[in-house]
Write a protein that holds these residues in place. Structure first.
Motif, PDB file in Angstrom:
ATOM      1  N   ALA A 105       0.807  -1.231   0.000  1.00  0.00           N
ATOM      2  CA  ALA A 105       0.000   0.000   0.000  1.00  0.00           C
ATOM      3  C   ALA A 105       0.838   1.278   0.000  1.00  0.00           C
ATOM      4  O   ALA A 105       0.735   2.096   0.922  1.00  0.00           O
ATOM      5  CB  ALA A 105      -0.973   0.002   1.176  1.00  0.00           C
ATOM      6  N   ALA A 161      -1.526   4.449   0.322  1.00  0.00           N
ATOM      7  CA  ALA A 161      -2.525   4.586   1.379  1.00  0.00           C
ATOM      8  C   ALA A 161      -1.995   5.461   2.516  1.00  0.00           C
ATOM      9  O   ALA A 161      -0.785   5.562   2.732  1.00  0.00           O
ATOM     10  CB  ALA A 161      -2.916   3.205   1.907  1.00  0.00           C
ATOM     11  N   GLY A 182      -0.220   2.339   5.243  1.00  0.00           N
ATOM     12  CA  GLY A 182       0.391   2.616   3.951  1.00  0.00           C
ATOM     13  C   GLY A 182       1.635   3.471   4.079  1.00  0.00           C
ATOM     14  O   GLY A 182       2.083   3.804   5.181  1.00  0.00           O
ATOM     15  N   GLU A 218      -7.426   1.037  -5.422  1.00  0.00           N
ATOM     16  CA  GLU A 218      -6.469   2.148  -5.265  1.00  0.00           C
ATOM     17  C   GLU A 218      -7.162   3.497  -5.443  1.00  0.00           C
ATOM     18  O   GLU A 218      -6.967   4.419  -4.646  1.00  0.00           O
ATOM     19  CB  GLU A 218      -5.317   1.972  -6.253  1.00  0.00           C
ATOM     20  N   VAL A 261      -9.389   4.185  -2.426  1.00  0.00           N
ATOM     21  CA  VAL A 261      -8.609   4.621  -1.265  1.00  0.00           C
ATOM     22  C   VAL A 261      -8.277   6.106  -1.392  1.00  0.00           C
ATOM     23  O   VAL A 261      -8.422   6.879  -0.436  1.00  0.00           O
ATOM     24  CB  VAL A 261      -7.319   3.782  -1.130  1.00  0.00           C
ATOM     25  N   ALA A 320      -9.796   8.907   1.156  1.00  0.00           N
ATOM     26  CA  ALA A 320      -8.851   9.655   1.987  1.00  0.00           C
ATOM     27  C   ALA A 320      -9.081  11.156   1.885  1.00  0.00           C
ATOM     28  O   ALA A 320      -8.787  11.900   2.830  1.00  0.00           O
ATOM     29  CB  ALA A 320      -7.420   9.306   1.577  1.00  0.00           C
ATOM     30  N   LEU A 339     -12.644   3.102   4.667  1.00  0.00           N
ATOM     31  CA  LEU A 339     -11.272   3.322   4.210  1.00  0.00           C
ATOM     32  C   LEU A 339     -10.266   2.435   4.936  1.00  0.00           C
ATOM     33  O   LEU A 339      -9.390   1.832   4.301  1.00  0.00           O
ATOM     34  CB  LEU A 339     -10.896   4.797   4.376  1.00  0.00           C
ATOM     35  N   ALA A 357      -7.786  -0.028   2.946  1.00  0.00           N
ATOM     36  CA  ALA A 357      -6.360   0.292   2.871  1.00  0.00           C
ATOM     37  C   ALA A 357      -5.510  -0.839   3.427  1.00  0.00           C
ATOM     38  O   ALA A 357      -4.400  -1.100   2.928  1.00  0.00           O
ATOM     39  CB  ALA A 357      -6.072   1.589   3.631  1.00  0.00           C
ATOM     40  N   ARG A 358      -6.018  -1.536   4.434  1.00  0.00           N
ATOM     41  CA  ARG A 358      -5.265  -2.620   5.060  1.00  0.00           C
ATOM     42  C   ARG A 358      -5.386  -3.943   4.296  1.00  0.00           C
ATOM     43  O   ARG A 358      -4.756  -4.932   4.666  1.00  0.00           O
ATOM     44  CB  ARG A 358      -5.729  -2.816   6.506  1.00  0.00           C
TER      45      ARG A 358
END
Length: 410
Positions: A60, A63, A69, A101, A104, A108, A120, A124-125
């Motif tokens: 990531a 992220a 990230g 992607e 994310v 964000a 999110l 992201a994780r």
């Protein structure tokens, strides 16, 4: 003033780690399954690869840091994403594949604190995947998003959404959907759209058939999705009501550039394979790489790679400065999509019969990159937008000159 195109040491280290991880670990997996992510195990393989990417310290890169990230800006993402894209499975392994992607990136920038935690953070994780549901069958939204027909109507405590989407990437197995629906106006109106967040297991969401396409490396397929009186509470409205088209620009421009980054990596792989082959393969009294016609293809590939990178660098620079960079991202996307296909196509030609076989990855790379001339806006639509801006600027200049002249004579 000189422009510094070097990368900070930590970014350079991440580039090198990504290069090694992709080539040593991911490429063999892709080759084993001929680039077909479903045959390779789909989400099961994704989870395994992403766990290994975390251990390798390359997971990531885009992220937010708070969610595990690296928090890279657009300019720093470019070389990292390109290295990940060297394998068709690389973006999945690093959790930087489409549409996750882009989602994310948008979440964000737009999501509320509660939405960041609910949607999110797990995305992201790599704990789940997502889908962005905008495209509809004709006469609905496609290249012209203003044709949006999916409707959201007010209900107590929220909204009810009904509509039919298709070609929704990653829909099968997604943990949640970002849904574009019309909250005011009529199809054809430029405004009146709103984005909604909905868990995939919500009543009223049905993922239909996979629509067969050329590409086989995007996890979750490209599916039909049906919304039937799907209830979305007010707290799951993403951004402001009726401002969905404006918010979508937060996602679309950067997402077009990250597509260029990833597929430029794939094109570089094709070029590397072809150059190595023509440097070794003998024919017609010399190495193929010594023949003029082959050298022209090699040179044209080098030019297309360099030009795509340059346009990408310019667009990302402007995006990082807060510009929408509409013209620059359209130019980079259009040129990049067509250049990437040319690069892979020339690589196949240089390799001859084996180039169209499964003994090399070139044939599958060709299938994967061809849709990019349609995805994220067809080349023709971007050309229309580029020309419209240029002609509009010229018209305004003429009008301003006429006005200035009339004022001077008054």
């Amino acid at each position: 003033m000189a422009i510094d195109l070097t990368y900070e040491p930590e970014v350079q280290t991440l580039i090198e780690k990504t290069r090694n991880f992709t080539r040593d670990y991911v490429v063999p997996l892709e080759d084993r399954y001929l680039g077909n992510i479903a045959d390779a195990g789909g989400d099961e393989l994704r989870i395994t690869m992403q766990a290994d990417a975390k251990r390798a310290g390359v997971f990531a890169p885009h992220a937010p840091v708070e969610f595990g990230g690296h928090g890279l800006n657009m300019s720093d993402r470019a070389p990292v994403f390109e290295e990940a894209g060297y394998s068709l499975f690389g973006p999945i392994a690093l959790n930087l594949a489409a549409p996750d992607e882009g989602n994310v990136h948008m979440l964000a920038h737009i999501a509320s604190p509660m939405q960041r935690e609910q949607f999110l953070a797990p995305l992201a994780r790599g704990e789940l995947r997502s889908a962005f549901a905008m495209t509809e069958p004709a006469p609905g939204a496609g290249s012209d998003p203003s044709a949006l027909t999916t409707k959201a109507v007010r209900a107590e405590g929220g909204w009810k959404i009904s509509g039919h989407k298709w070609l929704i990437t990653g829909a099968d197995g997604a943990g949640f959907f970002i849904i574009m629906a019309r909250t005011s106006g009529q199809p054809g109106n430029r405004g009146g759209a709103t984005m909604f967040l909905a868990p995939a297991d919500s009543a009223g969401i049905e993922v239909g058939r996979h629509i067969g396409t050329l590409d086989k490396a995007m996890i979750g397929g490209h599916c039909e999705v049906f919304f039937d009186n799907l209830f979305v509470p007010d707290e799951n409205v993403l951004g402001a009501v009726d401002e969905g088209f404006s918010y979508a620009q937060v996602r679309l421009g950067p997402a077009r550039m990250t597509h260029v980054m990833r597929w430029l990596g794939a094109a570089r792989r094709a070029h590397d394979i072809a150059v190595l082959r023509v440097a070794q393969r003998a024919g017609f009294g010399s190495k193929l790489g010594d023949l003029g016609m082959v050298q022209k293809m090699v040179a044209d590939n080098e030019i297309d790679i360099a030009a795509t990178r340059a346009l990408l660098t310019n667009a990302c620079f402007l995006l990082d400065r807060g510009s929408e960079a509409g013209n620059e991202t359209s130019i980079a996307k259009t040129y990049g999509a067509e250049a990437v296909f040319r690069i892979v196509d020339r690589a196949i030609q240089m390799c001859g019969g084996i180039g169209v076989s499964d003994d090399l990855p070139l044939a599958r790379l060709s299938r994967e990159v061809r849709p990019f001339r349609v995805y994220d806006g067809p080349s023709e639509v971007h050309r229309w937008a580029i020309a419209k801006r240029a002609v509009g600027q010229a018209k305004r200049a003429v009008n301003n000159n006429v006005h200035a002249t009339s004022q001077a004579h008054a």
